[in-house]
Design a protein around this motif. Sequence first.
Motif, short mmCIF file in Angstrom:
data_model
loop_
_atom_site.label_atom_id
_atom_site.label_comp_id
_atom_site.label_asym_id
_atom_site.label_seq_id
_atom_site.Cartn_x
_atom_site.Cartn_y
_atom_site.Cartn_z
N LEU A 187 -36.79 24.67 27.34
CA LEU A 187 -36.61 23.87 26.12
C LEU A 187 -36.84 22.39 26.40
CD1 LEU A 187 -33.52 25.70 24.58
CD2 LEU A 187 -35.96 26.05 24.11
N TYR A 188 -37.53 21.76 25.47
CA TYR A 188 -38.00 20.37 25.59
C TYR A 188 -37.23 19.48 24.62
CZ TYR A 188 -41.35 16.59 24.47
OH TYR A 188 -41.94 15.39 24.19
N THR A 189 -36.79 18.34 25.11
CA THR A 189 -35.88 17.48 24.34
C THR A 189 -36.59 16.54 23.35
OG1 THR A 189 -35.90 15.76 26.06
CG2 THR A 189 -34.18 17.45 26.21
N GLY A 190 -37.91 16.62 23.24
CA GLY A 190 -38.63 15.67 22.40
C GLY A 190 -38.71 16.03 20.93
N GLY A 191 -38.05 17.12 20.54
CA GLY A 191 -38.18 17.58 19.16
C GLY A 191 -36.92 17.50 18.35
N SER A 192 -36.48 18.63 17.79
CA SER A 192 -35.47 18.63 16.73
C SER A 192 -34.03 18.75 17.19
CB SER A 192 -35.78 19.77 15.74
OG SER A 192 -35.82 21.01 16.43
N HIS A 193 -33.80 19.10 18.46
CA HIS A 193 -32.44 19.34 18.93
C HIS A 193 -31.99 18.27 19.92
CE1 HIS A 193 -31.54 23.69 17.73
NE2 HIS A 193 -32.75 23.47 17.26
N LEU A 209 -43.27 17.48 28.82
CA LEU A 209 -44.03 18.73 28.85
C LEU A 209 -44.54 19.03 30.26
CD1 LEU A 209 -46.12 18.80 25.55
CD2 LEU A 209 -43.83 19.70 26.01
N GLU A 210 -44.78 18.00 31.04
CA GLU A 210 -45.19 18.22 32.44
C GLU A 210 -44.10 18.97 33.20
OE1 GLU A 210 -47.03 15.66 36.20
OE2 GLU A 210 -46.06 14.61 34.53
N GLU A 211 -42.85 18.57 33.00
CA GLU A 211 -41.74 19.29 33.61
C GLU A 211 -41.65 20.71 33.07
OE1 GLU A 211 -37.95 16.68 34.19
OE2 GLU A 211 -39.01 15.91 32.42
N ALA A 212 -41.93 20.88 31.78
CA ALA A 212 -41.85 22.20 31.17
C ALA A 212 -42.86 23.16 31.79
CB ALA A 212 -42.09 22.10 29.66
N VAL A 213 -44.08 22.68 32.01
CA VAL A 213 -45.12 23.53 32.60
C VAL A 213 -44.77 23.86 34.05
CG1 VAL A 213 -47.54 23.57 33.34
CG2 VAL A 213 -46.94 22.78 31.04
N ALA A 214 -44.27 22.89 34.79
CA ALA A 214 -43.87 23.15 36.17
C ALA A 214 -42.76 24.20 36.22
CB ALA A 214 -43.41 21.85 36.84
N GLU A 215 -41.81 24.11 35.29
CA GLU A 215 -40.72 25.07 35.24
C GLU A 215 -41.23 26.44 34.81
OE1 GLU A 215 -36.78 26.02 35.96
OE2 GLU A 215 -37.83 24.13 36.32
N ALA A 216 -42.19 26.48 33.89
CA ALA A 216 -42.77 27.75 33.47
C ALA A 216 -43.50 28.42 34.64
CB ALA A 216 -43.75 27.51 32.33
N GLU A 217 -44.18 27.65 35.42
CA GLU A 217 -44.88 28.20 36.59
C GLU A 217 -43.89 28.81 37.56
OE1 GLU A 217 -48.57 26.81 39.45
OE2 GLU A 217 -47.43 25.30 38.34
N ARG A 218 -42.77 28.14 37.76
CA ARG A 218 -41.73 28.66 38.66
C ARG A 218 -41.12 29.95 38.12
NH1 ARG A 218 -36.40 28.82 39.26
NH2 ARG A 218 -35.99 27.79 37.27
#
Length: 221
Positions: A187-193, A209-218
């Motif tokens: 979950l990414y903090t740049g939106g509605s929550h 989003l860079e952190e999000a992709v790195a976390e998704a890869e992991r």
Amino acid sequence: MGKQTGAHIVWDWNGTLFHDIDAIIGATNAAFAELGLEPLTLEKYRELYCVPVPKFYERLIGRLPSEAEWEIMDEIFHRYYAEHRVTCGLTVGAAELLAGWRSAGRSQSILSMYVHEELVPLVRGFGIESHFIRVDGRTGPSGGSKAEHMVRHLGSLGGVDPERTVVIGDAADDAVAARHVGARAVLYTGGSHSRASLEAVGVPVVDTLEEAVAEAERLAA
């Protein structure tokens, strides 16, 4: 086709790839003005926002809106949102991250609760459509959860393995939808929550989003 073995990302659109939180606040407050409600700050919006959206209005006005009231509120919001969204663009770094994930031989798709007929030309207009194996927007009534839409979306992806799928979104409901199909979520903090409400969900929470992709890869390894 059998199950694909590579990692797959299901991206949310509004508030994730598409940085439209300013348009959402503007449209919300324009709709509130027509309904005689006080405007919200970004912080207050993120504190109160939830899905299904009628529950959000319950938090604001102290009761669930009637079906007729909800239809009016929804129509007003979408009318103003269409005006405000033209000033919005992709989240910083999104295009590069999408290209990088694709060039690494991995797959990705979009599942949004934004109406399908408007979502597809919007994605196409940013020149990123080719990065996705599928782009799905909402085809039924607005205001509900993404979970059942996620079932249909993954079922249409030609063998993508839910266990190697990561949903990246800005709302708690994205994590609920991921869990519903056996996928992971970031979950990414740049939106509605607010960050606090996202952290309460129990999945990784990131600020870029860079952190999000790195976390998704992991998570999908």
